[in-house]
Design an enzyme around this catalytic site. Structure first.
Site, short mmCIF file in Angstrom:
data_model
loop_
_atom_site.label_atom_id
_atom_site.label_comp_id
_atom_site.label_asym_id
_atom_site.label_seq_id
_atom_site.Cartn_x
_atom_site.Cartn_y
_atom_site.Cartn_z
N ASP A 69 9.83 -4.27 33.89
CA ASP A 69 11.16 -4.89 33.83
C ASP A 69 11.56 -5.07 32.36
OD1 ASP A 69 13.45 -5.95 35.00
OD2 ASP A 69 12.70 -8.01 34.91
N GLU A 70 12.83 -5.13 32.07
CA GLU A 70 13.34 -5.26 30.68
C GLU A 70 12.75 -4.14 29.80
OE1 GLU A 70 15.65 -7.38 30.11
OE2 GLU A 70 15.42 -9.00 31.57
N CYS B 211 37.52 -7.05 35.95
CA CYS B 211 38.74 -6.31 36.31
C CYS B 211 38.51 -5.35 37.48
CB CYS B 211 39.26 -5.52 35.11
SG CYS B 211 38.22 -4.11 34.72
ZN LIG Z 1 37.04 -4.58 32.81
#
Ligand SMILES: [Zn+2]
Length: 193
Positions: free
Chosen positions: A89-90, A147
């Site tokens: 991981d990482e 978004c």
């Molecule tokens: Zn965005």
């Protein structure tokens, strides 16, 4: 023949949760799984034991490694049967040398690496760069920007503002990270004061 896998995603894309689910899957099939994380990631220690910890609440004890650790030595130390798997991981914090070692190990057992592709400057991490170069399988774990577009940038925020300079790893700094799309990243950079 087994493979070296690189599964990358932006901050908040549930990489650690996926690593832990992958571990569980291999264990139910009778494999011995060795789970690793870098020492630079100090998020979680329980009863003195290092843990890999996911935001959705999954936790698992793991083996920590530092920059100078040899994965060949770790392989010799831990692996007793060919029915074994390494999960890192990482993995962005691996050194080039360590990724080269994992490539050799992956000729014998599967090696699955989970981590970020790029740092807060939108540049490849050392470990991620080498993984892109030599992994047998690359796959993206997708996450969503506010978004609705795909998040690809790991922005570093200090006091709510995006910063684009500084060290790659900041110890004890008051900062957070947010995965976002490049469009929102540029817009916020332009409009923040
Ligand atoms: Zn965005």
């Amino acid at each position: 023949m087994s493979k070296l896998y690189f599964k990358y995603g932006a901050m908040g894309s549930s990489k650690t949760a996926q690593a832990l689910m992958c571990r569980f899957n291999y264990i139910t099939k009778g494999f011995e799984v060795f789970l690793f994380k870098p020492k630079t990631d100090t998020r979680c220690v329980v009863d003195g034991k290092p843990m890999v910890s996911s935001r959705i609440g999954l936790k698992q004890e793991c083996i920590e490694f530092d920059k100078n650790e040899s994965f060949i030595d770790l392989y010799k130390h831990y692996v007793k049967t060919i029915n074994s798997v390494f999960i890192v991981d990482e993995c962005q914090f691996l050194s080039t040398k360590q990724v080269n070692e994992l490539k050799i190990i992956s000729q014998k057992i599967p090696v699955l690496c989970y981590g970020l592709l790029t740092n807060f400057k939108t540049e490849l991490f050392e470990g991620s760069k080498r993984l892109v170069e030599i992994a047998d399988s690359l796959s993206e774990i997708k996450s969503v920007c506010k978004c609705g577009r795909k998040a690809t940038v790991n922005a570093r925020l200090v006091d709510g503002k995006i910063v684009t300079t500084g060290a790659e790893v900041q110890i004890g700094a008051d900062e957070s990270y947010e995965g976002m799309c490049y469009n929102c990243y540029l817009n916020r950079l332009r409009t923040q004061k």
